[in-house]
Design an enzyme around this catalytic site. Structure first.
Site, PDB file in Angstrom:
ATOM      1  N   LYS A   2      71.439  22.002  87.527  1.00  0.00           N
ATOM      2  CA  LYS A   2      71.983  23.358  87.588  1.00  0.00           C
ATOM      3  C   LYS A   2      70.950  24.412  87.166  1.00  0.00           C
ATOM      4  O   LYS A   2      69.888  24.074  86.650  1.00  0.00           O
ATOM      5  CB  LYS A   2      73.225  23.428  86.692  1.00  0.00           C
ATOM      6  CG  LYS A   2      74.362  22.527  87.181  1.00  0.00           C
ATOM      7  CD  LYS A   2      75.560  22.634  86.260  1.00  0.00           C
ATOM      8  CE  LYS A   2      76.713  21.763  86.733  1.00  0.00           C
ATOM      9  NZ  LYS A   2      77.894  21.928  85.853  1.00  0.00           N
ATOM     10  N   TYR A  49      82.878  24.087  95.086  1.00  0.00           N
ATOM     11  CA  TYR A  49      83.806  23.989  93.956  1.00  0.00           C
ATOM     12  C   TYR A  49      85.231  24.392  94.325  1.00  0.00           C
ATOM     13  O   TYR A  49      86.037  24.698  93.444  1.00  0.00           O
ATOM     14  CB  TYR A  49      83.298  24.834  92.783  1.00  0.00           C
ATOM     15  CG  TYR A  49      82.098  24.210  92.104  1.00  0.00           C
ATOM     16  CD1 TYR A  49      82.235  23.062  91.322  1.00  0.00           C
ATOM     17  CD2 TYR A  49      80.834  24.761  92.248  1.00  0.00           C
ATOM     18  CE1 TYR A  49      81.135  22.483  90.706  1.00  0.00           C
ATOM     19  CE2 TYR A  49      79.725  24.189  91.632  1.00  0.00           C
ATOM     20  CZ  TYR A  49      79.881  23.049  90.870  1.00  0.00           C
ATOM     21  OH  TYR A  49      78.801  22.472  90.261  1.00  0.00           O
ATOM     22  N   ASN A  63      75.906  23.238  81.452  1.00  0.00           N
ATOM     23  CA  ASN A  63      75.752  21.849  81.020  1.00  0.00           C
ATOM     24  C   ASN A  63      74.718  21.074  81.829  1.00  0.00           C
ATOM     25  O   ASN A  63      74.743  19.858  81.882  1.00  0.00           O
ATOM     26  CB  ASN A  63      77.103  21.134  80.974  1.00  0.00           C
ATOM     27  CG  ASN A  63      77.775  21.054  82.329  1.00  0.00           C
ATOM     28  OD1 ASN A  63      77.176  21.336  83.360  1.00  0.00           O
ATOM     29  ND2 ASN A  63      79.032  20.670  82.330  1.00  0.00           N
ATOM     30  N   GLU A 104      80.513  15.270  98.785  1.00  0.00           N
ATOM     31  CA  GLU A 104      79.528  16.148  98.166  1.00  0.00           C
ATOM     32  C   GLU A 104      78.145  15.961  98.786  1.00  0.00           C
ATOM     33  O   GLU A 104      77.417  16.936  99.000  1.00  0.00           O
ATOM     34  CB  GLU A 104      79.482  15.913  96.654  1.00  0.00           C
ATOM     35  CG  GLU A 104      80.728  16.410  95.955  1.00  0.00           C
ATOM     36  CD  GLU A 104      80.703  16.213  94.459  1.00  0.00           C
ATOM     37  OE1 GLU A 104      81.569  16.813  93.793  1.00  0.00           O
ATOM     38  OE2 GLU A 104      79.824  15.491  93.922  1.00  0.00           O
TER      39      GLU A 104
END
Length: 140
Positions: free
Chosen positions: A11, A51, A114, A128
């Protein structure tokens, strides 16, 4: 245990802090192979689509904002029990609850930032992976 593939995302908080190599070393040290990888800057539309399962949750907007805030590394990991192995190496979503030595325990800034994402089941992994990669981009 069967050979599996799973999606991994490093991320924005991970890429901005130059942790890509350290994180990937953790995956490789755990016996996972990186069989596809690209660095992208996710658009808002991509983040919302990826998402979408969380669209009704209160954190959806903030999550999408975060995922669009900087580059990410999307990759496909392959190995025996890759889904469970990846989740073990990542650690719990909340870094305060993550086991010592996991990516999130060592690198995550908060429950929101995170550092990594990983698929949670074979069906999720397949969806995904297909969201970000054409079959021809995965080279095992």
């Amino acid at each position: 245990m069967a050979t599996e593939r799973t999606l991994s995302i490093i991320k924005p908080d991970g890429t901005q802090r130059n942790l890509t190599g350290k994180i990937n070393a953790r995956f490789e040290d755990a016996g996972l192979r990186i069989v596809a990888q690209k660095r992208i800057w996710m658009s808002r539309k991509q983040a919302e689509g990826f998402y979408a399962v969380h669209a009704a949750r209160p954190f959806f907007g903030e999550l999408c904002d975060f995922m669009c805030s900087g580059p990410v590394v999307v990759q496909v990991l392959e190995g025996e029990g890759a889904i469970a192995k990846n989740r073990e190496v990542m650690g719990a979503t909340d870094p305060k609850k993550a086991a010592p030595g996991t990516i999130r325990a060592d690198f995550a800034l908060s429950i929101g930032e995170n550092t990594v994402h990983g698929s949670d089941a074979p069906e999720t992994a397949a969806n995904e992976i297909a969201y970000f990669f054409a079959q021809t981009e995965i080279v095992g």
